[in-house]
Write a protein that holds these residues in place. Structure first.
Motif, PDB file in Angstrom:
ATOM      1  N   HIS A 139       1.056  -1.395   0.090  1.00 45.91           N
ATOM      2  CA  HIS A 139      -0.089   0.034   0.077  1.00 45.91           C
ATOM      3  C   HIS A 139       0.852   1.152  -0.081  1.00 45.91           C
ATOM      4  CE1 HIS A 139      -2.920   2.854   2.038  1.00 45.91           C
ATOM      5  NE2 HIS A 139      -3.416   2.709   0.822  1.00 45.91           N
ATOM      6  N   GLY A 140       1.959   1.209   0.816  1.00 47.40           N
ATOM      7  CA  GLY A 140       3.043   2.291   0.881  1.00 47.40           C
ATOM      8  C   GLY A 140       3.395   2.700  -0.565  1.00 47.40           C
ATOM      9  N   LYS A 141       3.671   1.504  -1.295  1.00 48.05           N
ATOM     10  CA  LYS A 141       4.209   1.877  -2.751  1.00 48.05           C
ATOM     11  C   LYS A 141       3.275   2.704  -3.545  1.00 48.05           C
ATOM     12  CE  LYS A 141       5.858  -0.508  -6.846  1.00 48.05           C
ATOM     13  NZ  LYS A 141       6.644  -1.703  -7.334  1.00 48.05           N
ATOM     14  N   GLN A 142       1.946   2.223  -3.349  1.00 48.80           N
ATOM     15  CA  GLN A 142       0.818   3.001  -4.326  1.00 48.80           C
ATOM     16  C   GLN A 142       0.591   4.408  -3.780  1.00 48.80           C
ATOM     17  OE1 GLN A 142      -2.813   0.875  -3.373  1.00 48.80           O
ATOM     18  NE2 GLN A 142      -2.298  -0.894  -4.610  1.00 48.80           N
ATOM     19  N   ARG A 216      -2.356   8.059  10.047  1.00 46.68           N
ATOM     20  CA  ARG A 216      -1.229   7.615  10.400  1.00 46.68           C
ATOM     21  C   ARG A 216      -0.800   6.222   9.690  1.00 46.68           C
ATOM     22  NH1 ARG A 216       1.676  10.672  15.005  1.00 46.68           N
ATOM     23  NH2 ARG A 216       0.130  12.527  14.809  1.00 46.68           N
ATOM     24  N   ARG A 217      -1.897   5.447   9.478  1.00 49.02           N
ATOM     25  CA  ARG A 217      -1.532   4.215   9.050  1.00 49.02           C
ATOM     26  C   ARG A 217      -1.054   4.453   7.867  1.00 49.02           C
ATOM     27  NH1 ARG A 217      -5.611  -1.022   9.355  1.00 49.02           N
ATOM     28  NH2 ARG A 217      -5.167  -0.558  11.314  1.00 49.02           N
ATOM     29  N   ASP A 218      -1.498   5.284   6.896  1.00 46.63           N
ATOM     30  CA  ASP A 218      -1.016   5.608   5.581  1.00 46.63           C
ATOM     31  C   ASP A 218       0.684   5.610   5.714  1.00 46.63           C
ATOM     32  OD1 ASP A 218      -3.211   5.243   4.299  1.00 46.63           O
ATOM     33  OD2 ASP A 218      -3.493   7.476   4.336  1.00 46.63           O
ATOM     34  N   VAL A 219       0.971   6.535   6.737  1.00 49.19           N
ATOM     35  CA  VAL A 219       2.303   7.151   6.956  1.00 49.19           C
ATOM     36  C   VAL A 219       3.021   5.926   7.345  1.00 49.19           C
ATOM     37  CG1 VAL A 219       3.818   8.132   8.699  1.00 49.19           C
ATOM     38  CG2 VAL A 219       1.817   9.291   7.706  1.00 49.19           C
TER      39      VAL A 219
END
Ligand code: HEC
Ligand code: HEC
Length: 370
Positions: A139-142, A216-219
């Motif tokens: 998900h971080g990659k997206q 925060r989760r995205d981070v």
């Protein structure tokens, strides 16, 4: 007259490109850079201010305001980096990028430099543990592709160019550092990367991504993705080992014919031929200058612009030059090997151009002596 911190250097180089004075001032400047990078160790009680002036100011500016290097004095920068990060960054540098490794400095000297950098800052200094941040790298990659790649590059390779100088991307006041870099990844713990994403760096293009709407989760997912660069991170730009410092080709012709052939060879390689002058030009009166040592200057403007955009320090070695020397009945063509020059700058991108330059120099020298 020459400062690295502003565009004056570039302008100076452009203006003086075929002016004899530039050779000496550029040589003096090069000396400055080299001594800055090779200061001997100081015995006891290292003086951080002095060490910074000797090793860092040439790129980061005397007061840390930035230049070829990124700014170090900004409160928003200082508020997100630990002393351990600063020390590790100085020790290991950023392989493949412009930031050198300062392997020759002692721990005490590095600590003194860190202390000096902190003298510009009044706020609390953060400390980070080494605990990994758990996140979803896929998900971080997206998220990275959508929010980060436009500045830090698709693969986190960083912006082209350097610090706050001419060569950084247009419209960005500060060049985005490389994130897929072995030096960065080894110095920055997950918690620090998370703090940078949460707080951003006010006064730079790096905003707070929590304020910009990420959770925060995205981070955490982004941190996990940045950490995953570790496996593919570039190591060293390359070493000078095995490279000859200079290119030397013997000519079967006399001095005058060699220079004529050289000029023709330069022209046929699409370079613009500048002036030819004795090596001793300007160092003695014209009648005393040794007529058996001649430098031929040349230039390829589009190539020059390409190189300067990657790294303005390339200007130190411009315009291109080949020296023709007649000694003891032999005529020799000589040039500094551009490949060695590029290694000095620890800039992988520059290596490619310098290799191309090396091949063109050699082709010209060979053609002139056929
Ligand atoms: C030859 C130029 C040069 C010299 C000399 C240099 N730096 Fe740098 N430095 C850079 C550049 C350019 C970067 C940005 C890294 C990148 O492009 O990815 C950088 C990055 C850094 C960073 C990381 C900044 C950040 O955003 O996290 C620190 C800390 C730093 N340098 C400190 C120093 C110190 C202290 C010295 C002297 C001991 C020094 N540098 C010498 C060019 C230089
Ligand atoms: C508009 C351009 C821009 C965007 C978009 C951007 N950054 Fe940055 N980033 C920068 C700049 C410029 C710096 C250097 C700031 C400084 O000088 O302290 C930086 C610094 C950083 C640093 C600290 C690196 C170091 O050497 O200290 C990290 C980590 C980082 N960015 C990650 C990200 C991530 C992850 C994203 C996407 C969520 C992102 N950035 C989006 C421009 C950008």
């Amino acid at each position: 007259m020459l400062t690295v911190r502003n565009n004056g250097l570039l302008i100076h180089i452009y203006r003086n490109i075929f002016d004899g004075k530039s050779v000496r001032s550029l040589a003096a400047f090069l000396l400055l850079v080299l001594t800055a990078l090779q200061q001997p160790a100081w015995a006891d009680a290292p003086d951080g201010a002095k060490l910074f002036a000797q090793n860092c100011a040439v790129c980061h500016g005397e007061t840390g305001s930035g230049g070829i290097g990124v700014p170090l004095s900004l409160p928003s920068f200082q508020a997100t980096v630990s002393n351990r990060y600063l020390a590790a960054t100085i020790r290991d540098g950023r392989p493949g990028r412009v930031m050198p490794a300062f392997a020759q400095l002692s721990d005490a000297e590095i600590a003194a430099i860190v202390g000096y950098i902190r003298s510009w800052y009044r706020g609390p200094v953060p400390h980070y543990g080494d605990a990994p941040v758990a996140g979803n790298p896929a998900h971080g990659k997206q998220l990275f592709a959508a929010h980060c790649a436009m500045c830090h590059g698709v693969d986190g390779q960083g912006g082209r160019g350097t610090g706050v100088t001419f060569s950084r991307p247009r419209g960005l006041p500060i060049m985005p550092p490389a994130l897929n870099n072995a030096g960065f990844l080894a110095s920055a713990p997950d918690a620090m990367i998370r703090a940078v994403l949460i707080h951003g760096r006010a006064g730079t293009p790096m905003v707070s991504f929590v304020k910009a709407g990420l959770s925060r989760r995205d981070v955490d997912d982004l941190v996990a993705y940045v950490r995953s660069f570790q496996s593919g991170a570039q190591t060293v730009a390359g070493s000078v080992a095995g490279l000859k410092p200079d290119l030397i080709v013997q000519s079967p012709y006399d001095l005058k014919t060699t220079i004529k052939n050289l000029t023709q060879a330069i022209n046929s390689d699409n370079f613009f031929v500048g002036r030819s002058q004795p090596v001793e030009y300007g160092l003695t009166t014209p009648d005393k200058a040794n007529p058996h040592q001649i430098i031929v200057y040349f230039c390829d403007v589009p190539f020059l612009n390409k190189a300067l955009a990657i790294d303005p320090r390339v200007g130190l070695f411009l315009p291109c030059r080949i020296t023709v020397v007649e000694h003891a009945g032999k005529v020799m063509l000589m040039a500094v090997n551009p490949e060695v020059v590029s290694r000095l700058f620890n800039n992988g991108e520059l290596n490619e151009l310098c290799k191309e330059m090396h091949d063109r120099y050699l082709a010209i020298m060979q053609e002139a002596t056929l």
